[in-house]
Scaffold this active site. Structure first.
Site, mmCIF file in Angstrom:
data_model
loop_
_atom_site.group_PDB
_atom_site.id
_atom_site.type_symbol
_atom_site.label_atom_id
_atom_site.label_comp_id
_atom_site.label_asym_id
_atom_site.label_seq_id
_atom_site.Cartn_x
_atom_site.Cartn_y
_atom_site.Cartn_z
ATOM 1 N N LYS A 74 53.630 45.351 34.400
ATOM 2 C CA LYS A 74 52.350 44.703 34.121
ATOM 3 C C LYS A 74 51.516 45.604 33.219
ATOM 4 C CE LYS A 74 48.761 44.309 37.182
ATOM 5 N NZ LYS A 74 47.533 44.620 36.456
ATOM 6 N N ASP A 111 48.289 41.243 31.760
ATOM 7 C CA ASP A 111 47.210 40.910 32.715
ATOM 8 C C ASP A 111 45.852 41.217 32.080
ATOM 9 O OD1 ASP A 111 45.715 40.563 35.055
ATOM 10 O OD2 ASP A 111 46.216 42.554 35.821
ATOM 11 N N LYS A 164 43.363 38.807 32.076
ATOM 12 C CA LYS A 164 42.369 38.001 32.820
ATOM 13 C C LYS A 164 41.297 37.443 31.895
ATOM 14 C CE LYS A 164 42.818 40.558 37.185
ATOM 15 N NZ LYS A 164 43.544 41.802 36.834
ATOM 16 N N HIS A 205 38.444 35.431 30.268
ATOM 17 C CA HIS A 205 37.309 34.710 30.871
ATOM 18 C C HIS A 205 36.217 34.647 29.810
ATOM 19 C CE1 HIS A 205 34.559 34.299 34.693
ATOM 20 N NE2 HIS A 205 34.310 33.383 33.781
ATOM 21 N N ILE A 232 34.205 31.614 26.680
ATOM 22 C CA ILE A 232 34.022 30.197 26.363
ATOM 23 C C ILE A 232 35.395 29.621 25.964
ATOM 24 C CG2 ILE A 232 31.587 30.398 25.702
ATOM 25 C CD1 ILE A 232 32.535 30.295 22.751
ATOM 26 N N ASN A 275 36.699 27.954 23.514
ATOM 27 C CA ASN A 275 37.200 28.183 22.157
ATOM 28 C C ASN A 275 37.747 29.604 21.984
ATOM 29 O OD1 ASN A 275 37.468 27.417 19.334
ATOM 30 N ND2 ASN A 275 35.790 28.866 18.974
ATOM 31 N N THR A 276 37.048 30.572 22.560
ATOM 32 C CA THR A 276 37.476 31.974 22.439
ATOM 33 C C THR A 276 38.763 32.216 23.225
ATOM 34 O OG1 THR A 276 35.201 32.625 22.122
ATOM 35 C CG2 THR A 276 36.710 34.361 22.792
ATOM 36 N N THR A 307 41.206 40.278 44.467
ATOM 37 C CA THR A 307 41.457 40.729 45.845
ATOM 38 C C THR A 307 40.536 41.892 46.235
ATOM 39 O OG1 THR A 307 43.319 41.944 44.941
ATOM 40 C CG2 THR A 307 43.837 39.952 46.134
ATOM 41 N N ARG A 361 50.336 46.952 49.932
ATOM 42 C CA ARG A 361 50.398 48.338 50.388
ATOM 43 C C ARG A 361 51.709 48.631 51.106
ATOM 44 N NH1 ARG A 361 47.792 48.618 46.955
ATOM 45 N NH2 ARG A 361 45.574 48.995 46.726
ATOM 46 N N GLN A 405 40.497 47.799 47.161
ATOM 47 C CA GLN A 405 40.963 46.437 47.424
ATOM 48 C C GLN A 405 40.542 46.017 48.825
ATOM 49 O OE1 GLN A 405 42.276 44.570 45.169
ATOM 50 N NE2 GLN A 405 44.119 45.373 44.236
ATOM 51 N N GLY A 418 50.675 48.619 42.301
ATOM 52 C CA GLY A 418 49.958 49.514 41.395
ATOM 53 C C GLY A 418 49.957 50.916 41.932
ATOM 54 N N ARG A 419 48.800 51.296 42.486
ATOM 55 C CA ARG A 419 48.638 52.684 42.940
ATOM 56 C C ARG A 419 49.630 53.093 44.003
ATOM 57 N NH1 ARG A 419 42.327 51.715 43.339
ATOM 58 N NH2 ARG A 419 43.212 49.649 43.653
HETATM 59 O O1 C5P Z 1 48.075 48.194 43.886
HETATM 60 P P1 C5P Z 1 46.773 48.365 43.170
HETATM 61 O O2 C5P Z 1 45.568 48.019 43.993
HETATM 62 O O3 C5P Z 1 46.630 49.670 42.465
HETATM 63 O O4 C5P Z 1 46.939 47.258 42.062
HETATM 64 C C1 C5P Z 1 45.927 46.919 41.350
HETATM 65 C C2 C5P Z 1 46.482 46.210 40.136
HETATM 66 O O5 C5P Z 1 46.463 44.814 40.376
HETATM 67 C C3 C5P Z 1 45.579 46.476 38.980
HETATM 68 O O6 C5P Z 1 46.358 46.509 37.811
HETATM 69 C C4 C5P Z 1 44.636 45.311 38.983
HETATM 70 O O7 C5P Z 1 44.145 45.045 37.707
HETATM 71 C C5 C5P Z 1 45.533 44.205 39.510
HETATM 72 N N1 C5P Z 1 44.828 43.172 40.281
HETATM 73 C C6 C5P Z 1 44.944 41.878 39.857
HETATM 74 N N2 C5P Z 1 44.318 40.862 40.500
HETATM 75 C C7 C5P Z 1 43.610 41.090 41.574
HETATM 76 C C8 C5P Z 1 43.503 42.403 42.042
HETATM 77 C C9 C5P Z 1 44.131 43.434 41.357
HETATM 78 O O8 C5P Z 1 45.624 41.600 38.881
HETATM 79 N N3 C5P Z 1 43.064 40.047 42.190
#
Ligand code: C5P
Length: 232
Positions: free
Chosen positions: A36, A63, A65, A67, A69, A71-72, A122, A183, A191, A211-212
């Site tokens: 990702k 990723d 995300k 968000h 208008i 058109n953009t 999340t 986790r 989170q 991720g982490r």
């Molecule tokens: O596992 P960790 O919390 O580090 O993962 C976070 C990753 O998931 C980040 O890349 C974050 O941008 C993404 N994320 C997401 N959608 C969410 C929450 C986190 O894409 N609702």
């Protein structure tokens, strides 16, 4: 415990440079994991990072995300879908017109890239919604957004593990669910709605974002081996 299908786990490359990301990429097998690329890496490296990752044989979830208008979002997606991307996303809270514009961009691009919508991050919990004056339960909001997404030909959603079962039941089994906030050992960090890998799989989450859990692990190769041991 063999619970994950190959490529069901997506590793978040939350780094500032390709070099840093590459350290982890080198421990990963493209037949077992997808990657990702999020705002952090994309904003520093730009689209060329996608090619570098593709060259290593990985499928990419871009990723960003979107968000904005309608058109953009339409125009940005037309540009992004020129790249070899397996999945990308928008924020469903951008509204129905924006969602329609995104679906139209995918259609006009004749792209096979999966287009999913972020329901509610999340990192947010019910308190955060209440403080914003949004008097709706998380589950209701996620379901409503998912319904609008489905009606407008969006392939699926990013949601928390808690919501997957009811979405599969009420929206459709084939409606893709992508779940971050997974986790294995670590505490939750920023989170709020987190779950374990096992819960995610039991609830039928299609794709799991790690991720982490990997990137902040003290022994990254060992953590990757551990996750690999769950792959069928
Ligand atoms: O596992 P960790 O919390 O580090 O993962 C976070 C990753 O998931 C980040 O890349 C974050 O941008 C993404 N994320 C997401 N959608 C969410 C929450 C986190 O894409 N609702």
């Amino acid at each position: 415990m063999k619970i994950l299908s190959p490529k069901q786990a997506i590793v978040a490359l939350d780094f500032d440079s390709f070099e840093e990301a590459d350290f982890i990429i080198n421990f990963l097998d493209p037949d077992k994991f997808r990657l990702k690329v999020g705002k952090q890496l994309f904003s520093s490296e730009g689209p060329k990072v996608l090619e570098k990752i593709n060259k290593k044989g990985f499928e990419i979830f871009l990723d960003l995300k979107l968000h904005d208008i309608p058109n953009t979002v339409y125009k940005a997606l037309i540009n992004l879908l020129r790249h070899n991307v397996w999945m990308t996303n928008i924020h469903l809270l951008g509204g129905e017109e924006m969602i329609k514009a995104a679906a139209e961009a995918k259609n006009d691009s004749k792209s096979n890239t999966l287009l999913v919508g972020v329901t509610l991050l999340t990192s947010l919990n019910q308190n955060n919604l209440d403080n914003l004056g949004l008097n709706i339960s998380i589950s209701k909001l996620v379901e409503t957004l998912s319904m609008v997404a489905r009606e407008n030909f969006i392939d699926g959603v990013v949601c928390s593990v808690e919501e997957v079962l009811s979405l599969k039941k009420n929206i459709g089994k084939d409606f893709i669910t992508v779940t971050p906030g997974i986790r294995i050992n670590e505490k939750s960090g920023d989170q709020s709605r987190v779950a374990t890998l096992e819960e995610a799989v039991t609830n039928n989450s299609d794709f799991i974002v790690l991720g982490r859990e990997i990137t902040s692990s003290k022994d990254i190769p060992q953590m990757i081996k551990k996750i690999e041991s769950y792959i069928i």
